[in-house]
Design a protein around this motif. Structure first.
Motif, PDB file in Angstrom:
ATOM      1  N   GLY B 444       0.828  -1.205   0.000  1.00 27.79           N
ATOM      2  CA  GLY B 444       0.000   0.000   0.000  1.00 27.79           C
ATOM      3  C   GLY B 444       0.857   1.247   0.000  1.00 27.79           C
ATOM      4  N   TYR B 445       0.203   2.375  -0.246  1.00 27.62           N
ATOM      5  CA  TYR B 445       0.911   3.645  -0.472  1.00 27.62           C
ATOM      6  C   TYR B 445       0.028   4.820  -0.109  1.00 27.62           C
ATOM      7  CZ  TYR B 445       2.680   7.503  -3.421  1.00 27.62           C
ATOM      8  OH  TYR B 445       3.130   8.714  -3.896  1.00 27.62           O
ATOM      9  N   TRP B 446       0.680   5.875   0.437  1.00 30.02           N
ATOM     10  CA  TRP B 446       0.013   7.175   0.530  1.00 30.02           C
ATOM     11  C   TRP B 446       1.068   8.248   0.297  1.00 30.02           C
ATOM     12  CZ3 TRP B 446      -4.506   9.014  -0.250  1.00 30.02           C
ATOM     13  CH2 TRP B 446      -4.805  10.342   0.104  1.00 30.02           C
ATOM     14  N   PHE B 447       0.666   9.329  -0.395  1.00 33.41           N
ATOM     15  CA  PHE B 447       1.627  10.382  -0.761  1.00 33.41           C
ATOM     16  C   PHE B 447       2.193  11.110   0.444  1.00 33.41           C
ATOM     17  CE2 PHE B 447      -0.641  10.661  -4.806  1.00 33.41           C
ATOM     18  CZ  PHE B 447      -1.937  10.432  -4.424  1.00 33.41           C
ATOM     19  N   ASN B 448       1.342  11.345   1.419  1.00 33.46           N
ATOM     20  CA  ASN B 448       1.580  12.292   2.502  1.00 33.46           C
ATOM     21  C   ASN B 448       1.497  13.727   1.991  1.00 33.46           C
ATOM     22  OD1 ASN B 448       1.792  10.137   4.297  1.00 33.46           O
ATOM     23  ND2 ASN B 448       3.948   9.893   3.798  1.00 33.46           N
ATOM     24  N   HIS B 449       1.458  14.663   2.890  1.00 31.52           N
ATOM     25  CA  HIS B 449       1.008  16.009   2.540  1.00 31.52           C
ATOM     26  C   HIS B 449       1.745  17.030   3.371  1.00 31.52           C
ATOM     27  CE1 HIS B 449      -1.738  18.989   1.074  1.00 31.52           C
ATOM     28  NE2 HIS B 449      -2.348  19.192   2.223  1.00 31.52           N
ATOM     29  N   ASN B 450       1.850  18.257   2.847  1.00 33.81           N
ATOM     30  CA  ASN B 450       2.436  19.313   3.661  1.00 33.81           C
ATOM     31  C   ASN B 450       1.333  20.231   4.177  1.00 33.81           C
ATOM     32  OD1 ASN B 450       1.930  20.322   1.096  1.00 33.81           O
ATOM     33  ND2 ASN B 450       3.985  21.103   0.780  1.00 33.81           N
ATOM     34  N   GLY B 451       0.792  21.061   3.327  1.00 35.93           N
ATOM     35  CA  GLY B 451      -0.333  21.901   3.739  1.00 35.93           C
ATOM     36  C   GLY B 451       0.121  23.140   4.477  1.00 35.93           C
ATOM     37  N   GLU B 452      -0.777  24.100   4.560  1.00 35.53           N
ATOM     38  CA  GLU B 452      -0.486  25.373   5.220  1.00 35.53           C
ATOM     39  C   GLU B 452      -0.153  25.143   6.686  1.00 35.53           C
ATOM     40  OE1 GLU B 452      -2.942  28.907   3.560  1.00 35.53           O
ATOM     41  OE2 GLU B 452      -4.277  27.169   3.546  1.00 35.53           O
ATOM     42  N   THR B 453       0.959  25.716   7.114  1.00 30.01           N
ATOM     43  CA  THR B 453       1.456  25.462   8.463  1.00 30.01           C
ATOM     44  C   THR B 453       1.953  26.756   9.084  1.00 30.01           C
ATOM     45  OG1 THR B 453       2.254  23.319   7.654  1.00 30.01           O
ATOM     46  CG2 THR B 453       3.088  24.055   9.792  1.00 30.01           C
ATOM     47  N   SER B 454       1.518  27.044  10.291  1.00 28.25           N
ATOM     48  CA  SER B 454       2.034  28.203  11.047  1.00 28.25           C
ATOM     49  C   SER B 454       2.382  27.726  12.439  1.00 28.25           C
ATOM     50  CB  SER B 454       0.974  29.298  11.175  1.00 28.25           C
ATOM     51  OG  SER B 454       0.519  29.732   9.935  1.00 28.25           O
ATOM     52  N   VAL B 455       3.616  27.929  12.838  1.00 27.57           N
ATOM     53  CA  VAL B 455       4.055  27.502  14.161  1.00 27.57           C
ATOM     54  C   VAL B 455       4.806  28.645  14.827  1.00 27.57           C
ATOM     55  CG1 VAL B 455       5.690  25.990  15.374  1.00 27.57           C
ATOM     56  CG2 VAL B 455       4.197  25.038  13.627  1.00 27.57           C
ATOM     57  N   SER B 456       4.625  28.765  16.110  1.00 22.72           N
ATOM     58  CA  SER B 456       5.347  29.790  16.846  1.00 22.72           C
ATOM     59  C   SER B 456       5.942  29.147  18.095  1.00 22.72           C
ATOM     60  CB  SER B 456       4.363  30.896  17.232  1.00 22.72           C
ATOM     61  OG  SER B 456       4.998  31.872  18.006  1.00 22.72           O
ATOM     62  N   MET B 457       7.170  29.529  18.448  1.00 26.50           N
ATOM     63  CA  MET B 457       7.720  29.001  19.697  1.00 26.50           C
ATOM     64  C   MET B 457       8.380  30.133  20.482  1.00 26.50           C
ATOM     65  SD  MET B 457      11.273  28.672  19.877  1.00 26.50           S
ATOM     66  CE  MET B 457      11.473  27.183  20.842  1.00 26.50           C
ATOM     67  N   ALA B 458       8.515  29.958  21.775  1.00 22.54           N
ATOM     68  CA  ALA B 458       9.102  31.016  22.591  1.00 22.54           C
ATOM     69  C   ALA B 458       9.900  30.405  23.717  1.00 22.54           C
ATOM     70  CB  ALA B 458       8.002  31.918  23.169  1.00 22.54           C
ATOM     71  N   ILE B 459      10.932  31.119  24.119  1.00 25.92           N
ATOM     72  CA  ILE B 459      11.744  30.698  25.260  1.00 25.92           C
ATOM     73  C   ILE B 459      11.161  31.366  26.501  1.00 25.92           C
ATOM     74  CG2 ILE B 459      14.096  30.591  26.188  1.00 25.92           C
ATOM     75  CD1 ILE B 459      13.805  29.215  23.477  1.00 25.92           C
ATOM     76  N   SER B 460      10.943  30.596  27.532  1.00 24.22           N
ATOM     77  CA  SER B 460      10.424  31.159  28.780  1.00 24.22           C
ATOM     78  C   SER B 460      11.572  31.686  29.632  1.00 24.22           C
ATOM     79  CB  SER B 460       9.638  30.102  29.550  1.00 24.22           C
ATOM     80  OG  SER B 460       8.578  29.625  28.769  1.00 24.22           O
ATOM     81  N   GLU B 461      11.231  32.466  30.629  1.00 20.66           N
ATOM     82  CA  GLU B 461      12.267  33.133  31.436  1.00 20.66           C
ATOM     83  C   GLU B 461      13.209  32.164  32.138  1.00 20.66           C
ATOM     84  OE1 GLU B 461       8.978  33.463  31.515  1.00 20.66           O
ATOM     85  OE2 GLU B 461       8.353  35.463  32.190  1.00 20.66           O
ATOM     86  N   ASP B 462      12.739  30.934  32.343  1.00 21.28           N
ATOM     87  CA  ASP B 462      13.572  29.959  33.069  1.00 21.28           C
ATOM     88  C   ASP B 462      14.348  29.048  32.120  1.00 21.28           C
ATOM     89  OD1 ASP B 462      10.857  27.643  33.978  1.00 21.28           O
ATOM     90  OD2 ASP B 462      11.496  28.504  32.061  1.00 21.28           O
ATOM     91  N   GLY B 463      14.345  29.378  30.840  1.00 28.78           N
ATOM     92  CA  GLY B 463      15.129  28.578  29.900  1.00 28.78           C
ATOM     93  C   GLY B 463      14.403  27.350  29.373  1.00 28.78           C
ATOM     94  N   THR B 464      13.134  27.190  29.754  1.00 29.58           N
ATOM     95  CA  THR B 464      12.349  26.122  29.129  1.00 29.58           C
ATOM     96  C   THR B 464      11.667  26.710  27.889  1.00 29.58           C
ATOM     97  OG1 THR B 464      10.410  26.572  30.517  1.00 29.58           O
ATOM     98  CG2 THR B 464      11.993  24.939  31.325  1.00 29.58           C
TER      99      THR B 464
END
Lengths: 83, 745, 160
Positions: B444-464
């Motif tokens: 079996g097979y599937w193409f897989n997909h990308n699609g519109e993606t928006s991600v945001s990340m941030a560092i917290s004050e304690d380094g996590t």
């Protein structure tokens, strides 16, 4: 701008006088699709409904401004999503 | 190379506890129906009991007279003038002139209690003029079939075909006549599959609120909160940015929760009731009747093979009905069914047909299971006729990178041959088989997909670190994304918290579908993290008085890059984060794109069955899933996808189907009668994770969620054939059907 | 229809609520007592997502009326952990990745605890047939079985 060769699925042949690939002068995916619609108005509703474009081995969605060159193999496919 | 033979990364590839585990094993996690709001009303939906009927009149007088009923909506409460897909969505949300399927919503009511809402729904009087209906795909294509709607066919459909045929797909290459002439064996067969449902245990549920100013909020179980926002806004005629949609934890989706059903009704009822929140929870019966099952398919395949197993040509025609609207996944059935092999000449035709059934939604590799069932079954039959080994024939014709797919473009990096190798070497293939037992293999097979993606990340004050993604977690993606971000930052897995954000917090994200979340949100999260790392290096550079490009990041700290940069002790993420308020402010990274570099996933399944000759029941003795994951970020969740896809495929192959009466009404709308696999139906499911890393992803990820449902249908049919000598061509292979076939043998 | 006052014990605590006589125990737990851990998957007793115990007996709470709870000892998923200490089954479910979406998990945990309370040493087949009343659509049950067997072994004091 380059002369691009675009492969179409065989069901679209009747809109392009029976050819399975057509030539269009364009530099990006967007201008390529627009060019196809202008030269072959029968393709317009299908392109407007949404298609995926395969460039060599990559299936590309949503990148109108992606540059194309005449060395690449370009296919128009039904739009790919998933479940 | 198979998964357990090596490990390249510190965290990626390990099996830590998932971050939402504690909430889910204690009952704390909140799903679609678990939210309440002050002043909340309950909504109930009035649904057509007819498969096809003109709606003559709707009278809500008695309902509105009931104390506690606060609003009633019909199509008249929705804007007119929508076109295309927006119109389809609106028409499916609430019927216009006609009810198009048993269960089609025609009105909705909101009241102060759930019992009152249900009572009010019963008091809404709807007058119908029942029309002839059609639900079978081949019947719907006939010239004299009842017409569902005129004017739906697009320009691909030739003149003269029934108006129920709405799209035609055609592709191919090569000289088929010559190809069949060159074959030593040409066989043709027809196959059918029935509609099934994704069968998620959590019914659709939402809590929606909208004021007269068009500003709204919604809590909903969904795979795609931006799709809910976009679709509800289109259907209601409101502005997308004014509607904030928050995804709850989701109790399964598999594609069925990538679109809207009753969500706009909740908002419309709320607006009409002065902006009070309205909760709607579907019953199981509503879910099966009126959400988005799969298409059903009728397929013809003709295949040519040489004595040595080389395929020389294939001709296929697939006909699929996707309910009363266009969208049956016919092209994917064709693309995916044909994907694994070099066929020589190909001629493929497909039809998308409408019928009086609920609008189909995606179901895990939409179309692919049907296509593979037909093609892999015939391939197997021909191997038997020519006395060839099923795996050897697959090896012989398998596509590799650079080969052209039957549908046109070339394949990039793929791992089909590696998957077949791992299958061939697996001990399950050595298990001895007894009477009434048989082994079936399928790919079996599937193409897989990308699609519109928006991600945001941030560092917290304690380094996590915190990461906001837009893809709801349906299979463990929060764990995988935390692993990738922690790996990239060089910190502990537990120091990264991944949140699934509501629509107001990020740019657009496509749903968790297409097997894209770990690939796309993961890639975007890594790129966002690299942006934050660049900023952290700059802060260190500024502190040291050197150029930013003389600083590199390793093991969770900024370090001078090479001896010429200067002698400075590393600045850890904790130190940089602790000082960020006085060195320039918050440190974040974000990434928006349609991430490129998608990698497809091939799979191969092997199943051993025993068929009871007296009851026709098929027992599964052994089941093996081998699939290319590119790189398994969290192997337990990759295994989980393999096993889950197999289980759904097993249900589809052996038991699940929509059963309709002669009036076009669904007969099996509860789990007793729509029989999904139980724990007692299945053995342990063995898995092998093959890793042919995808060069397009920083950690080599290929989507894995969908390929796994594709091979079970043909693998089981092939196993039943081996066990009984009978080739079942119409799924499901339920005991009564198998028994009838055995008797007719 | 006037409501009925129900006094009952839930997870060891005395609880009172007003029930419409038509309401199921599941409705009452979720809508009146704030215990949303038990889920409705089908409303017809087929999926087990609503599993609770009533006086030690495993039931589908969607098939029990709320008013029947009067004077009974009800145990739900929320009462499975002992404060911050998870039950071995809960720990093993996380460890074995025996949940994906997690919707069936509360019902499965309650049901498997009921099994192990009765039979601390079940075979794999006995486990599969006991939890046949709990539908899972995500996992294919493989890791769930492993988790239950491993928890049972731990509770018997054996290595897995």
């Amino acid at each position: 701008m380059a002369k691009l060769e675009v492969h179409l699925w065989s069901g679209l042949r009747r809109f392009v006088d029976g050819a399975d690939k057509v030539e269009v002068e364009a530099s990006t995916i967007g201008t390529m699709l627009d060019g196809l619609k202008e030269t072959y108005p029968g393709l317009a509703p299908i392109i407007d409904a949404g298609v995926s474009v395969a460039i060599d081995d990559e299936i590309v969605n949503g990148s109108r401004h992606r540059q194309l060159s005449s060395e690449q193999e370009i296919f128009i496919l039904q739009k790919i999503k998933g479940g | 190379m198979a998964k357990d033979e090596y490990r390249e990364f510190r965290l990626v590839g390990t099996r830590p506890d998932r971050p939402d585990g504690l909430d889910k094993v204690t009952g704390r996690a909140r799903y679609g129906a678990d939210m309440t709001a002050p002043g909340m009303l309950w909504g109930a939906v009035v649904r057509s009991p007819h498969a096809h009927a003109r709606i003559v009149k709707i009278d809500a007088t008695k309902a509105l007279a009931l104390d506690g009923v606060k609003s009633v909506v019909t199509r008249a409460d929705f804007p007119e003038g929508l076109t295309g897909e927006d119109w389809n969505l609106q028409e499916n949300t609430i019927a216009g002139e006609k009810a198009l399927y048993d269960g089609h919503a025609v009105a909705a009511v909101a009241a102060t209690t759930r019992f009152l809402a249900e009572e009010a729904a019963r008091l809404i009087e709807v007058e119908y003029e029942v029309l002839p209906h059609v639900i079978d795909v081949d019947e719907a294509m006939k010239p004299d079939a009842p017409v569902i709607r005129h004017g739906v066919s697009d320009t691909t459909v030739p003149e003269g075909m029934s108006p129920n045929i709405v799209r035609k797909i055609e592709f191919g290459n090569g000289d088929l006549g010559a190809a069949f002439a060159a074959a030593d064996l040409v066989m043709e067969k027809s196959f059918k599959t029935e509609a099934t449902h994704q069968g998620y245990i959590e019914p659709h549920a939402c809590l929606g609120q909208m004021g007269s100013d068009g500003k709204g909020e919604m809590w909903v179980c969904t795979q795609g909160q931006w799709y809910i926002r976009k679709m509800c806004s289109a259907v209601l005629g409101t502005e997308a940015s004014q509607l904030r949609v928050t995804p709850s934890e989701i109790g399964g989706g598999f594609g069925g929760k990538t679109t809207i059903f009753m969500e706009p009704l909740s908002l419309a009822l709320s607006r009409k009731a002065g902006g009070k929140p309205v909760k709607i929870v579907m019953s199981r019966s509503e879910v099966l009747r009126a959400t988005g099952p799969t298409a059903s398919a009728s397929m013809d395949v003709k295949l040519g093979m040489k004595k040595d197993g080389t395929l020389s040509g294939i001709q296929v025609e697939f006909r699929m009905q996707g309910g009363a609207f266009p969208g049956a996944p016919t092209e994917f059935a064709l693309y995916c069914g044909l994907a694994p092999y070099k066929f020589g000449a190909v001629e493929a035709v497909g039809y998308d047909v409408i019928a009086n059934r609920p609008r189909c939604a995606a179901y895990r590799a939409p179309g692919a299971p049907m296509g593979s069932f037909a093609i892999e079954s015939l391939l197997d039959e021909m191997c038997l006729k020519l006395g060839l080994d099923a795996l050897d024939v697959r090896f012989k014709n398998a596509v590799v990178a650079g080969d052209r797919a039957a549908y046109g473009p070339k394949f990039g990096s793929i791992g089909f041959v590696e998957t077949l190798e791992a299958t061939k070497n697996h001990p399950n293939l050595l298990a001895e088989l007894g009477p009434n037992q048989g082994r079936g293999i399928a790919a079996g097979y599937w193409f897989n997909h990308n699609g519109e993606t928006s991600v945001s990340m941030a560092i917290s004050e304690d380094g996590t670190a915190q990461v906001s993604v837009g893809t709801p977690d349906i299979g463990g993606s929060r764990a995988s994304i935390a692993l990738m971000v922690a790996e990239t930052l060089g910190i502990a897995y537990e120091d990264v918290r991944v949140n699934v954000a509501e629509t107001g917090s990020l740019g657009v994200n496509e749903p968790t579908h297409g097997s894209r979340a770990t690939f796309a949100s993961g890639k975007a999260a890594v790129l966002a993290t690299e942006a934050a790392i660049k900023e952290m290096c700059k802060r260190a550079a500024n502190e040291w008085g050197i150029e930013p490009d003389a600083v590199e990041w390793a093991d969770g700290a900024a370090r001078p890059a090479g001896p010429n940069a200067g002698q400075f002790p590393p600045m850890t993420i904790k130190e940089i984060a602790g000082a960020m308020g006085s060195t320039g402010g918050p440190i974040s990274g974000h990434h928006e794109s349609l991430p490129d570099g998608v990698g497809a996933s091939f799979g191969c399944h092997v199943v051993d069955v025993e068929v009871d000759p007296e009851t026709g029941r098929t027992e599964i003795l052994r089941y093996l899933v081998v699939q290319d994951a590119g790189r398994a970020i969290h192997p337990s969740y990759v295994e989980g996808q393999y096993q889950g896809g197999a289980a759904q495929g097993i249900g589809w192959a052996l038991n699940e189907e929509y059963v309709y009466d002669d009036k076009g009404r669904l007969q099996n709308s509860v789990f007793l009668d729509y029989r999904v696999p139980l724990a007692s139906d299945l053995p342990k499911i063995d898995t092998v994770i093959v890793e042919v890393p995808n060069p397009g992803h920083p950690y080599g990820v290929r989507g894995v969620g969908e390929t796994g449902i594709t091979p079970p249908l043909p693998a089981l049919a092939n196993a039943v054939r081996a066990a009984t000598g009978v080739r079942m061509t119409h799924l499901p292979m339920s005991p009564s059907k198998v028994l009838a076939a055995l008797k007719g043998r | 229809m006037s409501k009925i006052h129900v006094t009952t014990t839930i997870n060891g605590d005395e609880v009172e609520f007003l029930a419409d006589p038509r309401e199921t125990l599941l409705d009452c737990l979720r809508d009146h007592v704030g215990l949303t851990g038990s889920k409705e998957g089908c409303g017809t007793g087929d999926c087990g997502a609503c599993s609770v115990t009533v006086d030690g007996t495993l039931v589908c709470s969607c098939l029990v009326l709320g008013v029947e709870a009067e004077g009974k000892d009800i145990r739900t998923i929320e009462g499975m952990a002992d404060g911050a200490t998870l039950h071995p089954l809960q720990r093993k479910f996380i460890e074995h990745a025996a949940l994906q979406c997690g919707f069936c998990t509360p019902g499965l945990l309650v049901a498997s605890k009921a099994l192990l309370d009765k039979n601390p040493n079940p075979s794999e087949e006995e486990v599969r047939y006991w939890i046949a009343g709990n539908l899972c659509r995500c996992t294919g049950y493989d890791k769930i079985i492993r988790a239950i067997m491993d928890a049972a072994a731990e509770m018997r004091g054996e290595a897995a």
